[in-house]
Design an enzyme around this catalytic site. Structure first.
Site, mmCIF file in Angstrom:
data_model
loop_
_atom_site.group_PDB
_atom_site.id
_atom_site.type_symbol
_atom_site.label_atom_id
_atom_site.label_comp_id
_atom_site.label_asym_id
_atom_site.label_seq_id
_atom_site.Cartn_x
_atom_site.Cartn_y
_atom_site.Cartn_z
ATOM 1 C CG ASP A 1 -67.954 -75.060 -1.505
ATOM 2 O OD1 ASP A 1 -67.562 -75.435 -0.394
ATOM 3 O OD2 ASP A 1 -69.106 -74.651 -1.723
ATOM 4 N NE ARG B 1 -75.369 -76.424 0.215
ATOM 5 C CZ ARG B 1 -75.855 -76.337 1.466
ATOM 6 N NH1 ARG B 1 -76.795 -77.157 1.882
ATOM 7 N NH2 ARG B 1 -75.404 -75.411 2.281
ATOM 8 C CD GLU C 1 -72.434 -78.434 3.166
ATOM 9 O OE1 GLU C 1 -73.267 -78.205 4.036
ATOM 10 O OE2 GLU C 1 -71.833 -77.527 2.545
ATOM 11 C CB VAL D 1 -65.282 -73.049 12.493
ATOM 12 C CG1 VAL D 1 -65.937 -72.683 13.822
ATOM 13 C CG2 VAL D 1 -65.429 -74.532 12.218
ATOM 14 C CB THR E 1 -66.195 -70.796 -4.293
ATOM 15 O OG1 THR E 1 -66.520 -72.051 -3.658
ATOM 16 C CG2 THR E 1 -65.330 -71.109 -5.474
ATOM 17 N N GLY F 1 -71.327 -65.690 0.145
ATOM 18 C CA GLY F 1 -70.953 -66.103 1.500
ATOM 19 C C GLY F 1 -69.569 -65.634 1.902
ATOM 20 C CB THR G 1 -70.925 -63.058 -7.466
ATOM 21 O OG1 THR G 1 -71.497 -63.220 -6.175
ATOM 22 C CG2 THR G 1 -70.388 -61.660 -7.636
#
EC number: 2.7.1.11
Lengths: 341, 341, 341, 341
Positions: free
Chosen positions: C127, C171, C222, C273, C125, C10, C105
């Site tokens: 995250d 997540r 999330e 965003v 990441t 991503g 990856t």
């Protein structure tokens, strides 16, 4: 002179700048007394207010929200409220009342004025849809926030080879979508003023992919709607809580495009971030000028009027004219945006 | 139609947005060909240009600077240049030339137009001092940068109990100082349009300290100057390299205030950060509209004209009118700023 | 040395900064040749690549996205891909391969390494959930975007006397919610690491209203979820398109709180965003250092390793260790956030 | 427990976040009482303080400056101050004193601790030069401001084909120059830790121009200095007011480069904008964690210590160790920056 000020309606960056400007101008130039009613017209009706001196407005110029609080007044209570407000104003010796607010507030302001109160209105809406002023404060900030979001989404859309649908505010008028879409370089812009056909958006995306630009960002006003018969999901989509607000046009359109294009399409609903926080320099200047001129109008005895921007000048326009019709995005501005409808 | 575009003069956020808009509108709507001259009029005179297609302007909307490069042309060479440009334009079949630039560029544009070239100008100046347009792109970005600086300096001034003097751009017109000073809530604003008396600033600071606000921020345009006889350091201060630019009014005024007040006063010279980088949404929209309308004017054959913002509309004004006089800050705007002069 | 670089997974602010840093260090210091594979491992498998010289990476440091494109590789194809990549690398003489990517990856990188390819990984990441490095680039930018949103929402929540539920990314690990919630001063923070009870949030909001703070902002990852049996809407809520992604925990929780509190509660889903656009200075520095050290590791022959931040130093850690377990928010960090779970 | 908190030394984004965190943790978790001394140690010596409850720290997390005010204490008065502070603390029953400040403040804190006061220090410096902590709050904000300035200057330098010299803070340690130079992609970085030779900068610029990159940005710490004998203007340059501060290394170096290169070179002195205003999310989190852990340390009776960041953890280190030596940029970090010295 004793001046009362209040803020009503939704949050809008620049409210504090108006309050500060009213207090500065009234106290420093005219030696007035300024009181602020709490929670909009409610404070006026319930006699909740506080004195505003220089210290009270120190440091608020750049702060979002309103130090006075805000609340919406039901239209049904307006007429009754007029009488109460009138009595109250006499009792407390309010020589000028400066309500800062949107269409509802200005309608109330007009009624109060017609009932004999000395009212000078200051228009406020992030939607920029009040017809008698070129721009309203708060709008530039909202456009700025939305544009930054589109800037960010573009890199993500590109790296994921995706379509992104950004839903911005604007239920009845598409100014935020128009200007943030233009500023962010959105590839499609959908406004309430002109029904769109999803097929046009599909063509646009396909053309982009064909010439190697494997992503697209579409900017949609929350009040945009598809032309009749062009989109299945347009009506009746209700979310699992029965709340329609959670399944707006952005979400619907992303679903529709994903289905038609066979490519990933994602909605991003900007929501309330557009109406809060620090105002841009533009909005602070406009809000400050509005406050300054509202005080001057009060001292000239120009009541029943509202501040307005015309070109580079602040002028006063009758409250009666201010709210007769919504300022919608005209055809020529839509053409300039080169958008797909 | 074959359209030539060039950017001249100093850096200004929004130049790339104009170029992109010209290319988009010309190619997509009219099927034109667009070429970009490199380094302003130099590229036109030396035949250095490149074709601009959609890919060439992809991703530049939000980028500062100009993809075409820019250079100033000496006035002395202008008349000679006209002939060369005319020959060149004929040879290459330029049907419309769109120069984007400030006062000097627009003067050149006018001469080229009078020499018979099909010219449509686009005004550009961060100083906002071109009289025939309400605003120019780049100005909003400059004001935004200066305002953010004032916001930051306020907390520092306060925690150090200091006076801060911020010098912003504006040699002949004080628009940036006016609007950033107003937006940032500067306690004093000094503009080229009205000579200031340091004694007034001293009084203002002392009053602030007296009422417990133990700091002050003063926003000074680089072209501001003290009234005759009011400030010792005003004339003849030359820095150690013989460069006058390194000892501007901000530095002088901070020294003067420190001496008179007996309190720490510090200058901050914002300088070139005001004219570079990503344009604000406002400037991107204005620049995009200017580009769009310049192309339309070319197609309507309206040459010898320049795009201008009047209220909310883009109109065309004669180049001849555009540059007759500088747009300076009028008295009423200075009054609104409640500043000390 | 011939170095191949690719970006996978991503979007993440800082990818371009790594690419630029690899190219700068390899070319300027070592005289290497650098090629970039397009669209992640796909480009490696399909032989799509381009040479990267200094010009190719000019101006990309501050740009979001990745100039090389990115794509996810299905796990199923990984083993097959290893062989192809190995053959390809031999054929083209790749002396070092630097894949930049997240968990998937790095797993692929490890397999390639075990298959004998000279691999140096760079973790990526937003995250921040890779266990062998203190932080990853992209995270600071995501936290910054989320914090600015919370800042803005606070003024709106306050002026509307509302509860706002902001859903941020995360997540499996709640780092973005933790740090943006802490930085934005959210009144409640919900993380995947600890099931929350809506009743605790209800109490917190009621206490705030009781002491006159008539608003609250709650920051929810999330991947956060209510403790079993505490919330009706927790399971099985599917939106009208059958997409679960459009009815995340933020929306559910806002609905639940509105129902229980009898006060307006609104969800704001920040979405994509957070992962696009200009990286913060912090992320640019970290990304640049990662790229620099990856090249150095390649020249020292330290393959099968990955760059990592430990304290203030960049170190190399075995790819095998890097991806064994997710770095989740530990108990003590949750305690620091004083949040309600 | 009664906790006293004070802020001392220069402005630093994050001070308010520490104060707020101390108050939140102490009141909500421990039921403590917190008082804030005004204007640093001055307030402690003069008995000027106020009670800090939740309302007192409401809304300050994102605000620059310090609600408590700050002042520098002359070293000469320190020993005397110790006795006064001790008496005072006993009289008022201060169970823990949390001074937030830089090197000077921490030295004072250590003396107070050795004199028997229950002190827990919180380190503060935008310069990031305190050796026993990986980072200090305020630094990330300063780097962010400087990086944005470099971003903006790059487009201007490019369009004007100029050399720009940006002078950033850092008298004794070059961390801000190192990280903002790296993040902004400066083409040369000059730090106090290593004397630079202007000839190297000249070569770098000439190489850039030779390969068509006709601009350069050089980032210079205010404490950077040329190697002996390499630059004429290095010593003794005094401005026209006799203030050395107005003619820093940035201005000198720009003059030198302009003379040697025969190209325009301009200095931009960022100055105080680096140390004021809203802290970044990173700084807010670090400041909040420091405040939290200071309160916990007080409750554990760990006095004579200071909060510190080590990797991802907040630890306590002896005040005695904290201030023994300045943390300077090490060789390997300079190498990473690929800069010209």
């Amino acid at each position: 002179m004793r001046i009362g000020v209040l803020t009503a309606g939704g949050d809008c960056p620049g409210l504090n700048a108006v309050i500060r400007s009213v207090v500065h101008r009234a106290l420093v130039e005219h030696g007035d007394e300024v009181i602020g009613f709490e929670d909009g017209f409610k404070g006026l009706l319930e006699g909740r207010f506080r004195k505003l001196d220089l210290d009270a407005v120190s440091g608020i110029l750049a702060r979002g929200g309103t130090i006075l609080g805000s609340a919406r007044l039901e239209r049904a209570r307006l007429r009754e409220a007029c009488e109460t407000a009138k009595d109250f104003s006499r009792e407390y010796g309010i020589d000028a009342l400066i309500p800062i607010g949107g269409e509802g507030t200005l309608t109330a302001a007009r009624m109060l004025s017609e009932a004999g109160l000395p009212v000078v209105g200051v228009p406020k809406t992030i939607d920029n849809d009040i017809s008698s002023t070129d721009r309203t404060f708060g709008f530039d900030t909202a456009v700025g926030v939305a544009t930054e979001a589109i800037d960010r989404l573009k890199t993500t859309a590109e790296s994921h080879q995706r379509v992104m649908v950004v839903e911005v505010m604007g239920r009845h008028a598409g100014w935020i979508a128009l200007e943030s879409g233009m500023a962010g370089g959105a590839h499609g812009i959908c406004l309430p003023e002109r029904a769109f056909d999803p097929a046009d958006l599909v063509s646009m995306v396909e053309e982009r992919f064909a010439r190697g630009k494997k992503f697209a960002v579409i900017c949609v006003a929350e009040g945009a709607h598809p032309a009749e018969g062009t989109m299945d999901y347009a009506k009746g989509a209700i979310d699992q809580f029965g709340h329609e607000r959670f399944a707006g046009i952005g979400t619907k359109l992303a679903g529709e495009l994903e289905r038609r294009l066979g490519k990933e399409a994602r909605p991003v609903i900007l929501g309330h971030v557009q109406r809060g926080g620090t105002p841009t320099a533009y909005d602070r200047v406009l809000a400050t000028r509005f406050g300054w001129h509202a005080v001057e109008a009060a001292h000239r005895g120009e009541f029943g009027m509202m501040t307005a921007l015309r070109g580079t000048q602040i002028t006063m326009v009758p409250l009666a004219d201010a709210i007769t019709e919504l300022k919608r995005v005209p055809e020529d501005r839509m053409d300039e945006a080169e958008s797909v409808f």
